[in-house]
Scaffold this active site. Structure first.
Site, PDB file in Angstrom:
ATOM      1  N   TYR A 148      15.925  31.580   4.533  1.00  0.00           N
ATOM      2  CA  TYR A 148      14.867  32.437   4.814  1.00  0.00           C
ATOM      3  C   TYR A 148      14.862  32.732   6.255  1.00  0.00           C
ATOM      4  O   TYR A 148      15.164  31.949   6.981  1.00  0.00           O
ATOM      5  CB  TYR A 148      13.394  31.685   4.584  1.00  0.00           C
ATOM      6  CG  TYR A 148      13.061  31.698   3.107  1.00  0.00           C
ATOM      7  CD1 TYR A 148      12.739  32.868   2.532  1.00  0.00           C
ATOM      8  CD2 TYR A 148      12.953  30.439   2.471  1.00  0.00           C
ATOM      9  CE1 TYR A 148      12.315  32.642   1.005  1.00  0.00           C
ATOM     10  CE2 TYR A 148      12.573  30.182   1.175  1.00  0.00           C
ATOM     11  CZ  TYR A 148      12.323  31.371   0.169  1.00  0.00           C
ATOM     12  OH  TYR A 148      12.036  31.399  -0.996  1.00  0.00           O
ATOM     13  N   HIS A 185      -6.656  -7.056  12.883  1.00  0.00           N
ATOM     14  CA  HIS A 185      -5.182  -6.437  12.806  1.00  0.00           C
ATOM     15  C   HIS A 185      -4.955  -5.702  14.509  1.00  0.00           C
ATOM     16  O   HIS A 185      -5.799  -5.350  15.145  1.00  0.00           O
ATOM     17  CB  HIS A 185      -5.344  -4.775  12.045  1.00  0.00           C
ATOM     18  CG  HIS A 185      -4.216  -4.322  11.842  1.00  0.00           C
ATOM     19  ND1 HIS A 185      -3.057  -4.778  11.233  1.00  0.00           N
ATOM     20  CD2 HIS A 185      -3.723  -2.874  11.790  1.00  0.00           C
ATOM     21  CE1 HIS A 185      -1.935  -3.918  11.085  1.00  0.00           C
ATOM     22  NE2 HIS A 185      -2.551  -2.766  11.406  1.00  0.00           N
ATOM     23  N   ARG A 197       0.773 -10.766   6.950  1.00  0.00           N
ATOM     24  CA  ARG A 197       1.026  -9.572   6.413  1.00  0.00           C
ATOM     25  C   ARG A 197       2.254  -8.674   6.504  1.00  0.00           C
ATOM     26  O   ARG A 197       2.447  -8.123   7.599  1.00  0.00           O
ATOM     27  CB  ARG A 197       0.021  -8.602   6.566  1.00  0.00           C
ATOM     28  CG  ARG A 197      -1.525  -9.392   6.446  1.00  0.00           C
ATOM     29  CD  ARG A 197      -2.756  -8.346   6.538  1.00  0.00           C
ATOM     30  NE  ARG A 197      -2.815  -7.793   7.963  1.00  0.00           N
ATOM     31  CZ  ARG A 197      -3.536  -8.384   9.115  1.00  0.00           C
ATOM     32  NH1 ARG A 197      -4.141  -9.673   8.691  1.00  0.00           N
ATOM     33  NH2 ARG A 197      -3.722  -7.702  10.094  1.00  0.00           N
ATOM     34  N   LYS A 235       1.017  -1.210   0.017  1.00  0.00           N
ATOM     35  CA  LYS A 235      -0.010   0.061   0.043  1.00  0.00           C
ATOM     36  C   LYS A 235       0.831   1.258  -0.134  1.00  0.00           C
ATOM     37  O   LYS A 235       2.134   1.181   0.412  1.00  0.00           O
ATOM     38  CB  LYS A 235      -0.910  -0.146   1.320  1.00  0.00           C
ATOM     39  CG  LYS A 235      -0.114   0.170   2.580  1.00  0.00           C
ATOM     40  CD  LYS A 235      -1.124  -0.124   3.737  1.00  0.00           C
ATOM     41  CE  LYS A 235      -0.332  -0.128   5.059  1.00  0.00           C
ATOM     42  NZ  LYS A 235      -1.190  -0.820   6.091  1.00  0.00           N
TER      43      LYS A 235
HETATM   44  C1  LIG Z   1      -0.553  -1.568   6.942  1.00  0.00           C
HETATM   45  C2  LIG Z   1      -1.085  -2.722   7.413  1.00  0.00           C
HETATM   46  C3  LIG Z   1      -0.167  -3.824   7.661  1.00  0.00           C
HETATM   47  C4  LIG Z   1       1.381  -3.768   7.633  1.00  0.00           C
HETATM   48  O1  LIG Z   1       1.722  -3.398   8.626  1.00  0.00           O
HETATM   49  P1  LIG Z   1       3.297  -3.463   9.202  1.00  0.00           P
HETATM   50  O2  LIG Z   1       3.463  -3.124  10.575  1.00  0.00           O
HETATM   51  O3  LIG Z   1       3.808  -2.562   8.272  1.00  0.00           O
HETATM   52  O4  LIG Z   1       3.832  -4.967   8.973  1.00  0.00           O
HETATM   53  C5  LIG Z   1      -0.873  -5.097   8.112  1.00  0.00           C
HETATM   54  N1  LIG Z   1      -2.157  -5.103   8.121  1.00  0.00           N
HETATM   55  C6  LIG Z   1      -3.019  -4.259   7.939  1.00  0.00           C
HETATM   56  C7  LIG Z   1      -4.562  -4.222   8.103  1.00  0.00           C
HETATM   57  C8  LIG Z   1      -2.475  -2.763   7.557  1.00  0.00           C
HETATM   58  O5  LIG Z   1      -3.296  -1.712   7.660  1.00  0.00           O
END
Ligand SMILES: *Cc1c(COP(=O)(O)O)cnc(C)c1O
Length: 373
Positions: A268, A168, A222, A41
Site C-alpha cells: 500500500y 505494588h 508475584r 493475567k
Molecule cells: C502485573 C502485575 C505484577 C507482575 O509484574 P511483573 O513486572 O511482570 O513481575 C505484579 N503485581 C501486580 C499488582 C501486577 O499488576
C-alpha cells in the site's frame, strides 16, 4: 486443551520448559518458605494462560494471579483446586462467585466491603487481600487511617477474611532507588499499624524479587515478566541472579516469492521501490496478527540470515526482501532464534517504541499458540 488443526503456517511457539526453568530458578533464589504467585493475567502476557499456569504450578508456583474476575473464572474452570488472586478491582456482582469458588479478591474500599456484605449469601468465607497504594497511584488505601478503617470493617463481617496485604512498586526496575525506598517505608509503616500480620503479605513484582533486599520477599512474590524469560528493564538485566529463558517465538513460512524489476514497488502506498532487480517474499502475517505497521523495516530470519520487512505491513500479509529466490514453504523466524542469530522480543519493543511486556500481549488470538517442552 484444544487440539485444532491450523492450516496457516504463522504460529507462536511457546516453550513450557523455559517457563518451568524460570520458576525453578526463582524458587532457588527465594527463601524456602516464600510462595510463588504466577502472574498469568492477560492470557499469561499473551502466552496462553491455561498452559502457562499448568507449567508454573508443576514447577512450584502455588498461587495464580489474574487481573480481572473473568480471568479468574477462566482459571477456576481449568484449575478447581489452586489458589487464585484477582489483582484488580472486582465489582460487587462478583462477590458471590468469588466466595463460592474460593477466589481471593483485592480490596481497597470500605464502601465496597459494606456493599459486598449485603450480597454475600454464600456459606463459604470470602478471602480478601487489602491493597495498599504506597505510591503507584492506581488502586489501594493510601494512609493508616484508611487502612485501619478498611481492616476493622472487614473484621466485623463474620465470613470475610483479611487473608493478605499487598502493594505494588512503580520503580522497582530502575537504578535510582529513591522513590522505591519511599514506597517500602510507607508500606512497612502501614503493615506495622495493623493489630496482627495478615497471613500472606506480598509486595515483590519480578524486579523486586530478583534484585532487591530479600526482606521484601515477605510471604510470597508475584512473578510476572521474567517467568516468561523477559527482563523487567535493561537495568534489571544487568543485575539478574540467574539467566532467563525466553519462552515465546514467532514463525511463519514464505507463501510467495517473486522477482522485482528496478522501478517496481511493493505494498500500500507503493512506499518501497526496487532500485535494482531483487527477490521479494510474502509472509502470511500482518497487523491483524499484532505485527503492527511500526514494524516495517524490522528484520526477520531466513536460513539464519537477517532480511528486512519492506513497504507497509498489510492487515494479513507483509513482504520481505530476499537475497535469493527461496522456495515457497521456506521457514521464517520473526521472533526467536534461527541458525546463529536471534531476534528478541526486546528488539521488537525497541522498534515499536514500547516495552517488552507489550509485545506478546499484542500478538492477537488469530495466531495459534503451539506448546513445546
Ligand atoms: C502485573 C502485575 C505484577 C507482575 O509484574 P511483573 O513486572 O511482570 O513481575 C505484579 N503485581 C501486580 C499488582 C501486577 O499488576
Amino acid at each position: 486443551m484444544e487440539h485444532i488443526q491450523h492450516y496457516r503456517p504463522t504460529k507462536a511457539i511457546i516453550d513450557l520448559q523455559a517457563i518451568q526453568t524460570n520458576v525453578q530458578n526463582l524458587s532457588k533464589h527465594l527463601h524456602p518458605t516464600v510462595e510463588i504467585i504466577a502472574v498469568v493475567k492477560a492470557n499469561a502476557y499473551g502466552h496462553g494462560d491455561v498452559e502457562i499456569a499448568q507449567a508454573a504450578i508443576q514447577a512450584g508456583a502455588t498461587i495464580l494471579a489474574v487481573a480481572t474476575p473473568d480471568e479468574a473464572v477462566h482459571m477456576r474452570n481449568h484449575f478447581p483446586q489452586v489458589n487464585i488472586l484477582v489483582l484488580g478491582a472486582s465489582p460487587i456482582s462478583f462477590v458471590s462467585y468469588a466466595s463460592e469458588h474460593n477466589i481471593t479478591l483485592a480490596v481497597f474500599s470500605t464502601d465496597w466491603v459494606k456493599q459486598a456484605k449485603e450480597v454475600q449469601a454464600a456459606s463459604k468465607p470470602l478471602k480478601l487481600h487489602i491493597k495498599v497504594d504506597s505510591g503507584m497511584g492506581r488502586i489501594g488505601v493510601t494512609s493508616k487511617r484508611q487502612l485501619l478503617e478498611l481492616y476493622t470493617t472487614i473484621k466485623k463481617v463474620s465470613n470475610f477474611e483479611v487473608d493478605g496485604l499487598f502493594t505494588h512498586f512503580a520503580t522497582a526496575d530502575e537504578e535510582d532507588t529513591t522513590y522505591f525506598k519511599k514506597q517500602v517505608s510507607l508500606f512497612r509503616e502501614l503493615l506495622q499499624s495493623l493489630p496482627e500480620k495478615p497471613r500472606l503479605v506480598h509486595v515483590a513484582n519480578t524486579a523486586t524479587a530478583l534484585i532487591k533486599d530479600t526482606s521484601l520477599q515477605y510471604d510470597a512474590v508475584r512473578f510476572g515478566i521474567s517467568m516468561y524469560g523477559l527482563e523487567p528493564s535493561s537495568f534489571v538485566g544487568t543485575e539478574l541472579p540467574f539467566p532467563l529463558a525466553p519462552a515465546f517465538s514467532l514463525e511463519t513460512e514464505l507463501v510467495f516469492v517473486k522477482e522485482l524489476k528496478a522501478g517496481q514497488s511493493v505494498g500500500y502506498g507503493a512506499t518501497y521501490t526496487a532500485q535494482e532487480e531483487c527477490f521479494v517474499g510474502t509472509l502470511p502475517i500482518g497487523y491483524a496478527d499484532g505485527m503492527i505497521r511500526k514494524l516495517s523495516g524490522q528484520t526477520v530470519l531466513v536460513r539464519g540470515e537477517r532480511v528486512p520487512i519492506i513497504g507497509r505491513i498489510c492487515m494479513d500479509q507483509c513482504m520481505i526482501l530476499l537475497p535469493r529466490a527461496y522456495n515457497i514453504g521456506e521457514k521464517v523466524k520473526l521472533i526467536g532464534s534461527q541458525g546463529n542469530d536471534a531476534i528478541s522480543i526486546d528488539e521488537w519493543a525497541t522498534k515499536c517504541d514500547t516495552i517488552n511486556y507489550e509485545v506478546p500481549c499484542i500478538i492477537t488470538s488469530r495466531v495459534p499458540r503451539i506448546y513445546t517442552k
